[in-house]
Design a protein around this motif. Structure first.
Motif, PDB file in Angstrom:
ATOM      1  N   SER A 135       0.812  -1.226   0.000  1.00 43.53           N
ATOM      2  CA  SER A 135       0.000   0.000   0.000  1.00 43.53           C
ATOM      3  C   SER A 135       0.841   1.271   0.000  1.00 43.53           C
ATOM      4  O   SER A 135       0.303   2.371  -0.171  1.00 43.53           O
ATOM      5  N   LEU A 136       2.130   1.135   0.214  1.00 43.72           N
ATOM      6  CA  LEU A 136       3.002   2.296   0.281  1.00 43.72           C
ATOM      7  C   LEU A 136       3.671   2.546  -1.065  1.00 43.72           C
ATOM      8  O   LEU A 136       4.197   1.632  -1.697  1.00 43.72           O
ATOM      9  N   GLY A 137       3.667   3.790  -1.490  1.00 45.05           N
ATOM     10  CA  GLY A 137       4.323   4.144  -2.743  1.00 45.05           C
ATOM     11  C   GLY A 137       5.803   4.401  -2.532  1.00 45.05           C
ATOM     12  O   GLY A 137       6.351   4.163  -1.452  1.00 45.05           O
ATOM     13  N   ALA A 138       6.450   4.897  -3.568  1.00 41.59           N
ATOM     14  CA  ALA A 138       7.876   5.198  -3.488  1.00 41.59           C
ATOM     15  C   ALA A 138       8.103   6.313  -2.460  1.00 41.59           C
ATOM     16  O   ALA A 138       7.486   7.369  -2.529  1.00 41.59           O
ATOM     17  N   ALA A 139       9.000   6.069  -1.505  1.00 40.11           N
ATOM     18  CA  ALA A 139       9.254   7.030  -0.428  1.00 40.11           C
ATOM     19  C   ALA A 139      10.047   8.222  -0.946  1.00 40.11           C
ATOM     20  O   ALA A 139      10.844   8.101  -1.879  1.00 40.11           O
ATOM     21  N   ASN A 140       9.838   9.369  -0.304  1.00 40.50           N
ATOM     22  CA  ASN A 140      10.622  10.549  -0.643  1.00 40.50           C
ATOM     23  C   ASN A 140      11.302  11.083   0.610  1.00 40.50           C
ATOM     24  O   ASN A 140      11.194  10.506   1.694  1.00 40.50           O
ATOM     25  N   TYR A 141      11.975  12.201   0.490  1.00 35.19           N
ATOM     26  CA  TYR A 141      12.627  12.824   1.642  1.00 35.19           C
ATOM     27  C   TYR A 141      12.837  14.302   1.355  1.00 35.19           C
ATOM     28  O   TYR A 141      12.786  14.758   0.213  1.00 35.19           O
ATOM     29  N   ARG A 142      13.083  15.034   2.430  1.00 34.51           N
ATOM     30  CA  ARG A 142      13.417  16.453   2.335  1.00 34.51           C
ATOM     31  C   ARG A 142      14.448  16.754   3.406  1.00 34.51           C
ATOM     32  O   ARG A 142      14.185  16.544   4.593  1.00 34.51           O
ATOM     33  N   LEU A 143      15.609  17.229   2.995  1.00 39.78           N
ATOM     34  CA  LEU A 143      16.726  17.402   3.911  1.00 39.78           C
ATOM     35  C   LEU A 143      17.287  18.816   3.830  1.00 39.78           C
ATOM     36  O   LEU A 143      17.285  19.430   2.759  1.00 39.78           O
ATOM     37  N   ALA A 144      17.781  19.313   4.944  1.00 38.18           N
ATOM     38  CA  ALA A 144      18.403  20.636   4.965  1.00 38.18           C
ATOM     39  C   ALA A 144      19.414  20.697   6.097  1.00 38.18           C
ATOM     40  O   ALA A 144      19.233  20.077   7.145  1.00 38.18           O
ATOM     41  N   ASN A 145      20.485  21.432   5.870  1.00 34.73           N
ATOM     42  CA  ASN A 145      21.513  21.651   6.885  1.00 34.73           C
ATOM     43  C   ASN A 145      22.016  23.084   6.762  1.00 34.73           C
ATOM     44  O   ASN A 145      22.356  23.529   5.668  1.00 34.73           O
ATOM     45  N   HIS A 146      22.037  23.795   7.883  1.00 32.44           N
ATOM     46  CA  HIS A 146      22.458  25.193   7.881  1.00 32.44           C
ATOM     47  C   HIS A 146      23.671  25.370   8.770  1.00 32.44           C
ATOM     48  O   HIS A 146      23.652  24.974   9.943  1.00 32.44           O
ATOM     49  N   ASP A 147      24.736  25.921   8.219  1.00 33.01           N
ATOM     50  CA  ASP A 147      25.946  26.207   8.979  1.00 33.01           C
ATOM     51  C   ASP A 147      25.804  27.582   9.626  1.00 33.01           C
ATOM     52  O   ASP A 147      25.812  28.610   8.943  1.00 33.01           O
ATOM     53  N   LYS A 148      25.670  27.620  10.941  1.00 36.06           N
ATOM     54  CA  LYS A 148      25.434  28.884  11.652  1.00 36.06           C
ATOM     55  C   LYS A 148      26.632  29.821  11.562  1.00 36.06           C
ATOM     56  O   LYS A 148      26.480  31.042  11.597  1.00 36.06           O
ATOM     57  N   LYS A 149      27.841  29.270  11.451  1.00 32.00           N
ATOM     58  CA  LYS A 149      29.042  30.103  11.390  1.00 32.00           C
ATOM     59  C   LYS A 149      29.143  30.855  10.064  1.00 32.00           C
ATOM     60  O   LYS A 149      29.450  32.040  10.028  1.00 32.00           O
ATOM     61  N   THR A 150      28.897  30.148   8.966  1.00 29.76           N
ATOM     62  CA  THR A 150      29.057  30.758   7.644  1.00 29.76           C
ATOM     63  C   THR A 150      27.748  31.240   7.054  1.00 29.76           C
ATOM     64  O   THR A 150      27.743  32.063   6.134  1.00 29.76           O
ATOM     65  N   GLY A 151      26.624  30.715   7.550  1.00 30.82           N
ATOM     66  CA  GLY A 151      25.327  31.058   6.984  1.00 30.82           C
ATOM     67  C   GLY A 151      25.016  30.316   5.699  1.00 30.82           C
ATOM     68  O   GLY A 151      24.003  30.584   5.047  1.00 30.82           O
ATOM     69  N   ILE A 152      25.883  29.366   5.328  1.00 26.97           N
ATOM     70  CA  ILE A 152      25.700  28.625   4.073  1.00 26.97           C
ATOM     71  C   ILE A 152      24.828  27.398   4.314  1.00 26.97           C
ATOM     72  O   ILE A 152      25.145  26.556   5.165  1.00 26.97           O
ATOM     73  N   GLY A 153      23.759  27.299   3.569  1.00 25.94           N
ATOM     74  CA  GLY A 153      22.853  26.176   3.691  1.00 25.94           C
ATOM     75  C   GLY A 153      23.059  25.152   2.595  1.00 25.94           C
ATOM     76  O   GLY A 153      23.494  25.475   1.491  1.00 25.94           O
ATOM     77  N   VAL A 154      22.760  23.906   2.919  1.00 27.84           N
ATOM     78  CA  VAL A 154      22.755  22.811   1.944  1.00 27.84           C
ATOM     79  C   VAL A 154      21.406  22.114   2.088  1.00 27.84           C
ATOM     80  O   VAL A 154      20.971  21.838   3.205  1.00 27.84           O
ATOM     81  N   TYR A 155      20.745  21.851   0.975  1.00 26.95           N
ATOM     82  CA  TYR A 155      19.415  21.266   1.071  1.00 26.95           C
ATOM     83  C   TYR A 155      19.107  20.399  -0.147  1.00 26.95           C
ATOM     84  O   TYR A 155      19.726  20.528  -1.204  1.00 26.95           O
ATOM     85  N   SER A 156      18.157  19.505   0.041  1.00 25.68           N
ATOM     86  CA  SER A 156      17.677  18.700  -1.087  1.00 25.68           C
ATOM     87  C   SER A 156      16.633  19.509  -1.840  1.00 25.68           C
ATOM     88  O   SER A 156      15.896  20.303  -1.249  1.00 25.68           O
ATOM     89  N   PHE A 157      16.567  19.298  -3.141  1.00 28.78           N
ATOM     90  CA  PHE A 157      15.685  20.098  -4.003  1.00 28.78           C
ATOM     91  C   PHE A 157      15.164  19.193  -5.109  1.00 28.78           C
ATOM     92  O   PHE A 157      15.908  18.371  -5.648  1.00 28.78           O
ATOM     93  N   CYS A 158      13.894  19.327  -5.443  1.00 28.13           N
ATOM     94  CA  CYS A 158      13.308  18.577  -6.561  1.00 28.13           C
ATOM     95  C   CYS A 158      13.542  17.078  -6.384  1.00 28.13           C
ATOM     96  O   CYS A 158      14.098  16.419  -7.241  1.00 28.13           O
ATOM     97  N   MET A 159      13.119  16.539  -5.225  1.00 27.16           N
ATOM     98  CA  MET A 159      13.287  15.111  -4.966  1.00 27.16           C
ATOM     99  C   MET A 159      12.321  14.316  -5.840  1.00 27.16           C
ATOM    100  O   MET A 159      11.131  14.634  -5.915  1.00 27.16           O
ATOM    101  N   CYS A 160      12.836  13.301  -6.525  1.00 24.10           N
ATOM    102  CA  CYS A 160      12.048  12.532  -7.499  1.00 24.10           C
ATOM    103  C   CYS A 160      12.022  11.065  -7.107  1.00 24.10           C
ATOM    104  O   CYS A 160      12.914  10.289  -7.482  1.00 24.10           O
ATOM    105  N   PRO A 161      11.012  10.634  -6.348  1.00 28.52           N
ATOM    106  CA  PRO A 161      10.911   9.211  -6.006  1.00 28.52           C
ATOM    107  C   PRO A 161      10.543   8.389  -7.234  1.00 28.52           C
ATOM    108  O   PRO A 161       9.736   8.827  -8.059  1.00 28.52           O
TER     109      PRO A 161
END
Length: 303
Positions: free
Chosen positions: A80-106
């Motif tokens: 009954s479960l379809g293809a799983a997805n995810y959404r991830l993000a990480n923010h560096d407080k020192k530099t202010g530079i973020g890394v994140y997942s975008f346009c996730m395609c299960p």
């Protein structure tokens, strides 16, 4: 459309590539985020533009079964479960530079979306059934335009282009043409050459050192974020996961300035900057919503 036509600081229509002109007092500027010639022509006409922060990185691909197991655990094979997805993000407080997942395609595919023959751009898509054996998503690092490029409006576009050219050159050096430069996640983290893994990409892949292709500052943040993503999703760093390059078209590095109330250009009336190409969206849904707002604004003015 080749360019927008103006009379003074007011829209009077558009010029088509066949030389014909279409007259009109309202132009919905919804070009998409890759129409650089339109942006260049607007700059020549004195339309107010500014550099905008954006993000670049790589596309990560896993077997869909691995993502299902991480997300669904004991229920990973439940019918009954379809293809799983995810959404991830990480923010560096020192530099202010973020890394994140975008346009996730299960259950999706990694596809080429370059608009010039001398560059390579990765993107992702899923069919309605999401039944590909692979899952993919962009993993991108934020680029602060002002800190990186100052007041140079087109510097972000230049940086983006340089990465796409380097990706193409890396593929050509390995005897390829339209394939993606590809490296396993473990190879990327350990900075070494590794064999190719199976992929969903219809364009094909060639083994390449993506860790040597991207700027080291971006490599470092990607590596740090992958380690942190693996802590929140144990198994995300996998011997079956690989990275394909380059993901550069998350959003346009230029914004066509518009009035927040009328939604018209602040310098040229009748010009309605819309969606990703004008710097007001970052994906399909947000671009569509912005288009609705523009249509309503034009209708209100006509009434």
């Amino acid at each position: 459309v080749k360019s927008v036509l103006f009379e003074g600081n007011r829209v009077r229509g558009v010029l088509l590539e066949n030389g014909k002109q279409v007259q009109g007092q309202q132009v919905d500027l919804a070009t998409g985020h890759s129409s650089v010639p339109i942006l260049e022509s607007l700059a020549k006409e004195g339309v107010f533009l500014e550099g905008k922060s954006f993000a670049v990185g790589l596309r990560i691909e896993h077997p869909q079964k691995e993502i299902n197991k991480i997300q669904y655990k004991a229920y990973a094979d439940h019918p009954s479960l379809g293809a799983a997805n995810y959404r991830l993000a990480n923010h560096d407080k020192k530099t202010g530079i973020g890394v994140y997942s975008f346009c996730m395609c299960p259950g999706g595919y990694v596809v080429s979306s370059g608009t010039e023959s001398d560059g390579i751009v990765s993107n992702g898509m899923s069919n309605y059934k999401r039944n590909s054996p692979f899952a993919n998503a962009a993993i991108v690092v934020s680029i602060n335009h002002e800190e990186s490029f100052g007041k140079d409006v087109f510097a972000g576009l230049t940086f983006r282009k340089e990465l796409e050219l380097k990706a193409k050159a890396a593929v050509n050096a390995l005897g390829g043409n339209k394939e993606f430069p590809t490296q396993s996640v473990l190879g990327f983290l350990n900075q070494k050459e590794v064999p190719l893994l199976p992929s969903s990409s219809p364009s094909g892949c060639v083994p390449a050192r993506l860790d040597a292709l991207l700027p080291q500052t971006i490599n470092k943040r990607l590596a740090e974020a992958l380690e942190k993503f693996n802590r929140s999703m144990p198994g995300f760093i996998s011997s079956h996961a690989q990275l394909l390059g380059v993901e550069t078209r998350t959003s346009c590095p230029v914004r066509v300035l518009r009035d927040p109330e009328s939604l018209q250009s602040v310098s040229h009336s009748g010009l309605y900057p819309a969606g990703e190409g004008a710097g007001y969206a970052g994906g399909i849904t947000s671009a569509a919503v912005d288009g609705v707002r523009i249509a309503e604004a034009i209708a209100e003015q006509l009434q």
